[in-house]
Structure formats: C-alpha cells, structure tokens
Design an enzyme around this catalytic site. Structure first.
Site, mmCIF file in Angstrom:
data_model
loop_
_atom_site.group_PDB
_atom_site.id
_atom_site.type_symbol
_atom_site.label_atom_id
_atom_site.label_comp_id
_atom_site.label_asym_id
_atom_site.label_seq_id
_atom_site.Cartn_x
_atom_site.Cartn_y
_atom_site.Cartn_z
ATOM 1 C CB ILE A 21 -10.570 -74.903 -65.685
ATOM 2 C CG1 ILE A 21 -12.050 -75.079 -66.058
ATOM 3 C CG2 ILE A 21 -9.935 -76.231 -65.320
ATOM 4 C CD1 ILE A 21 -12.294 -75.673 -67.439
ATOM 5 N N GLY A 22 -8.184 -73.040 -64.840
ATOM 6 C CA GLY A 22 -6.756 -72.915 -64.504
ATOM 7 C C GLY A 22 -6.537 -72.201 -63.178
ATOM 8 C CE1 TYR A 172 -12.151 -75.031 -77.425
ATOM 9 C CE2 TYR A 172 -13.941 -76.622 -77.603
ATOM 10 C CZ TYR A 172 -12.988 -75.963 -76.843
ATOM 11 O OH TYR A 172 -12.857 -76.257 -75.500
HETATM 12 N N1 LIG Z 1 -15.482 -74.076 -69.930
HETATM 13 C C1 LIG Z 1 -15.820 -75.219 -70.474
HETATM 14 O O1 LIG Z 1 -17.005 -75.620 -70.493
HETATM 15 C C2 LIG Z 1 -14.767 -76.098 -71.099
HETATM 16 C C3 LIG Z 1 -15.161 -77.365 -71.573
HETATM 17 C C4 LIG Z 1 -14.203 -78.204 -72.130
HETATM 18 C C5 LIG Z 1 -12.887 -77.783 -72.214
HETATM 19 N N2 LIG Z 1 -12.528 -76.531 -71.770
HETATM 20 C C6 LIG Z 1 -11.126 -76.142 -71.891
HETATM 21 O O2 LIG Z 1 -10.668 -75.685 -70.633
HETATM 22 C C7 LIG Z 1 -9.525 -74.824 -70.828
HETATM 23 C C8 LIG Z 1 -9.649 -73.612 -69.930
HETATM 24 O O3 LIG Z 1 -10.769 -72.861 -70.343
HETATM 25 P P1 LIG Z 1 -11.758 -72.107 -69.332
HETATM 26 O O4 LIG Z 1 -13.090 -72.689 -69.550
HETATM 27 O O5 LIG Z 1 -11.180 -72.055 -67.975
HETATM 28 O O6 LIG Z 1 -11.790 -70.662 -70.021
HETATM 29 P P2 LIG Z 1 -11.390 -69.181 -69.488
HETATM 30 O O7 LIG Z 1 -12.071 -68.885 -68.222
HETATM 31 O O8 LIG Z 1 -11.631 -68.296 -70.668
HETATM 32 O O9 LIG Z 1 -9.833 -69.317 -69.220
HETATM 33 C C9 LIG Z 1 -8.929 -69.401 -70.286
HETATM 34 C C10 LIG Z 1 -7.556 -69.042 -69.809
HETATM 35 O O10 LIG Z 1 -6.660 -69.079 -70.938
HETATM 36 C C11 LIG Z 1 -5.978 -67.813 -71.006
HETATM 37 N N3 LIG Z 1 -5.645 -67.443 -72.373
HETATM 38 C C12 LIG Z 1 -6.517 -67.256 -73.406
HETATM 39 N N4 LIG Z 1 -5.829 -66.855 -74.495
HETATM 40 C C13 LIG Z 1 -4.529 -66.778 -74.139
HETATM 41 C C14 LIG Z 1 -3.343 -66.414 -74.825
HETATM 42 N N5 LIG Z 1 -3.360 -66.020 -76.106
HETATM 43 N N6 LIG Z 1 -2.174 -66.455 -74.154
HETATM 44 C C15 LIG Z 1 -2.132 -66.813 -72.846
HETATM 45 N N7 LIG Z 1 -3.219 -67.171 -72.142
HETATM 46 C C16 LIG Z 1 -4.404 -67.137 -72.784
HETATM 47 C C17 LIG Z 1 -6.958 -66.826 -70.402
HETATM 48 O O11 LIG Z 1 -6.264 -65.649 -70.044
HETATM 49 P P3 LIG Z 1 -7.027 -64.199 -69.928
HETATM 50 O O12 LIG Z 1 -7.407 -64.060 -68.490
HETATM 51 O O13 LIG Z 1 -5.966 -63.246 -70.341
HETATM 52 O O14 LIG Z 1 -8.204 -64.235 -70.844
HETATM 53 C C18 LIG Z 1 -7.487 -67.620 -69.228
HETATM 54 O O15 LIG Z 1 -6.579 -67.610 -68.145
HETATM 55 C C19 LIG Z 1 -9.465 -74.544 -72.312
HETATM 56 O O16 LIG Z 1 -8.452 -75.329 -72.911
HETATM 57 C C20 LIG Z 1 -10.843 -74.991 -72.827
HETATM 58 O O17 LIG Z 1 -10.787 -75.408 -74.176
HETATM 59 C C21 LIG Z 1 -13.444 -75.690 -71.213
#
Ligand SMILES: NC(=O)c1ccc[n+]([C@@H]2O[C@H](COP(=O)([O-])OP(=O)(O)OC[C@H]3O[C@@H](n4cnc5c(N)ncnc54)[C@H](OP(=O)(O)O)[C@@H]3O)[C@@H](O)[C@H]2O)c1
Length: 290
Positions: A21-22, A172
């Site tokens: 998402i980011g 979580y």
């Molecule tokens: N996907 C869903 O269905 C969903 C639903 C509800 C909420 N969310 C929320 O959406 C947000 C983004 O998640 P996403 O789904 O896009 O997951 P993702 O693809 O795993 O992306 C997570 C991002 O956070 C970074 N990150 C993880 N640990 C870190 C650390 N220790 N220090 C710095 N950066 C770190 C990752 O970097 P790396 O590239 O180094 O791993 C990656 O850029 C989260 O807050 C999650 O809780 C997601």
C-alpha cells in the site's frame, strides 16, 4: 474520484513504502508533484523504489531514509535526520506495519508487533509534531485496520507476556485498536491547530503483508488472494485522506473506502485514548504535546 490539493513544494513522509500500500501511495505523491521522503528498513529495497519513482519525473524530489521502525533508537535517529535534511513536513503517513506469528521481543524490550505498529507511529509523530505545526495546515494519516474491531488493550500486559499471543492476531488487533485511539487523542490535542489526524482502513489488500511468517501462513494468505483487492485500490483511501481537497479539515476520523465510518466502540473511548497516550509517553522518551 477526488480533487487533489496543490502539493507543489510540500513535503510528504511515508513509512513502509518499499512494498504494498505504501509503495502505491508513494507513486501518487510523486505524480502530485510533492517532495517525497520514503522510509524503508532495507537499503537495497529502498534504493530500488526511489530509483523507480525518480523515473516518473515528478516535479518534486524523491529521497529514501533507512530506519528499522521497530527500534526506538532508529526512530529517534530518523526524526533527527529528517529535521536536519528537510526541515518541513506537510503530510506524515504512518503506514509500515506487520503481523508476526511468533512472539519475539526487540532488544529494547518491546514485543515486535507493538513496537512496529504502535510505538513507531507514536514516536515518529511526536518527534516531528513541531514541524507539522510549523508547516500547517498539515496532515497525519495512520494506516489502521478493520482488525481494530477485534482488539482490546491489555493495560497490564501490553507486550502480551501473560495472555496468549494467538499466532500474532491478539497483538495485531491490539496494535490496530491503538492506532485508532492514538489518532483520536492526537486529534483532540491538535484541535486548536491546523494539524489534522485521521486513521484509514485500506481494505483487505494483496500485498507482502504475511511475508514474515512461516510457509503455511504464507500459503493461507496466498490462497486468499483472489478475494483481496489490488494494492492500487488498497492505497486509494490513504491517498484520499492525504492529498484530497475533500479531506481538508476532517480530523479524528476513521476512513474506509474514502468515507468516514464509525470505528468500534472501544476505539471511541476517549478515556482509554488518553490513558494509552499517557502510558506511551511515559514508556518512551519523547517530547510532550499538550
Ligand atoms: N494488506 C492488508 O490486507 C491490510 C489490511 C489492513 C491494514 N493493513 C495495514 O497496511 C499497512 C501496510 O501493510 P501492507 O499490507 O502494505 O504490507 P507490506 O506489503 O508487507 O508492506 C509493509 C511495509 O512496511 C515495511 N516494514 C515492515 N517492517 C518494518 C520495519 N521494522 N521498519 C521499517 N519498515 C518496515 C515493509 O518494508 P520491507 O519491504 O522491508 O518489508 C513494507 O514497506 C500496515 O500497517 C498494515 O497493518 C494491511
């Protein structure tokens, strides 16, 4: 569809922009012509994403900063570097988050889900709050989750030493409830300023979200991907809350699909929001916002 506010010359800081998402959100910021600072924990992945974003030839600069957001010491260094290098902050997006099936404690003594999903949001925001005030009208947007509805705050056991960890889900859900409580209390503290603070649920999104876990968990996530929305769709509400004219002045809200929604009752308890704030402030060595 929304009206994009003029982002020329503005500074946007986003965490967790190396994937998911980011990363999609970051593309919108570049297209909008703003200056983008993205935070990643891996130098290689961050450099790769920055190079890709630079090829989009946006009007603003694109820079990467390395930080392991799980560690308070790293977050403090990041905030110092950000202040010295950029000196202005119009939009802060706290987005990096994860779920970990195995409970582990960082060397600073925090359970890692809590460290990444709550402590980092809290610390980075409070450390840079003065810049947000100076740059106002400014926005803080926190990626939360619908999972906050299943959460409760374990006041005497935030690191879940005594309660069952439930393969990461309890931690979580607690951390995502904390995201909404944090948002609401900070919006309350910011009510006399032009800093707005909102939380976003992105939907169930096809990203790298479960990548930190074992094969079976990743397989389960993979098999459910047909039911998930794309990362482009998943970034929409974050983009809307951060860059749209329509979201101007809205604060203390929980957005889903670019609309304000009622969060869970537990997330609306302002006494709990204040209590979480006080505990977080006392556990971390941070500037006081009053
Ligand atoms: N996907 C869903 O269905 C969903 C639903 C509800 C909420 N969310 C929320 O959406 C947000 C983004 O998640 P996403 O789904 O896009 O997951 P993702 O693809 O795993 O992306 C997570 C991002 O956070 C970074 N990150 C993880 N640990 C870190 C650390 N220790 N220090 C710095 N950066 C770190 C990752 O970097 P790396 O590239 O180094 O791993 C990656 O850029 C989260 O807050 C999650 O809780 C997601």
């Amino acid at each position: 569809m929304f009206t994009q506010r003029n982002m020329s010359g503005k500074f946007v800081l986003v965490t967790g922009a190396t994937r998911g998402i980011g990363r999609r959100f970051a593309e919108h910021v570049v297209n909008a012509g703003a200056n983008l600072v993205l935070v990643g924990r891996s130098e290689e992945r961050t450099t790769r994403v920055v190079s890709r974003l630079l090829k989009m030839n946006g009007a603003g600069m694109v820079c990467g900063e390395i930080c392991d957001l799980m560690l308070q010491s790293d977050v403090h260094d990041l905030a110092d570097r950000y202040r010295n290098r950029y000196g202005r902050l119009d939009v802060l997006v706290n987005n990096a988050g994860a779920i970990f099936k195995q409970r582990k404690i960082t060397h600073e003594g925090y359970e890692r889900t809590w460290a990444l999903n709550h402590n980092a949001y809290f610390a980075l925001t409070t450390l840079l709050y003065d810049l947000l005030l100076q740059s106002a009208p400014s926005r803080i947007v926190n990626t939360a989750s619908v999972s906050h509805r299943m959460g409760r705050i374990y006041w005497d056991d935030l690191q879940l030493r005594k309660h069952r960890y439930l393969w990461g889900w309890r931690s979580y859900a607690q951390s995502k409830l904390a995201n909404v409580l944090f948002t609401r209390h900070l919006a309350h503290l910011s009510r006399k300023s032009q800093v707005t603070v909102n939380a976003v649920h992105p939907g169930w999104v096809r990203t790298g979200f479960s990548k930190n876990n074992d094969f079976l968990t990743r397989l389960g996530w993979f098999l459910s991907t047909p039911m998930q929305r794309s990362d482009v769709k998943g970034a929409e509400t974050l983009v809307w809350a951060s860059l749209s004219e329509e979201a101007e002045g809205l604060t203390g809200q929980y957005f889903v699909n670019c609309k304000s929604r009622e969060p869970a009752n537990r997330a609306k308890h302002m006494g709990d929001a204040a209590r979480l704030w006080e505990i977080s402030e006392s556990l971390m060595d941070l500037p006081i916002i009053s």
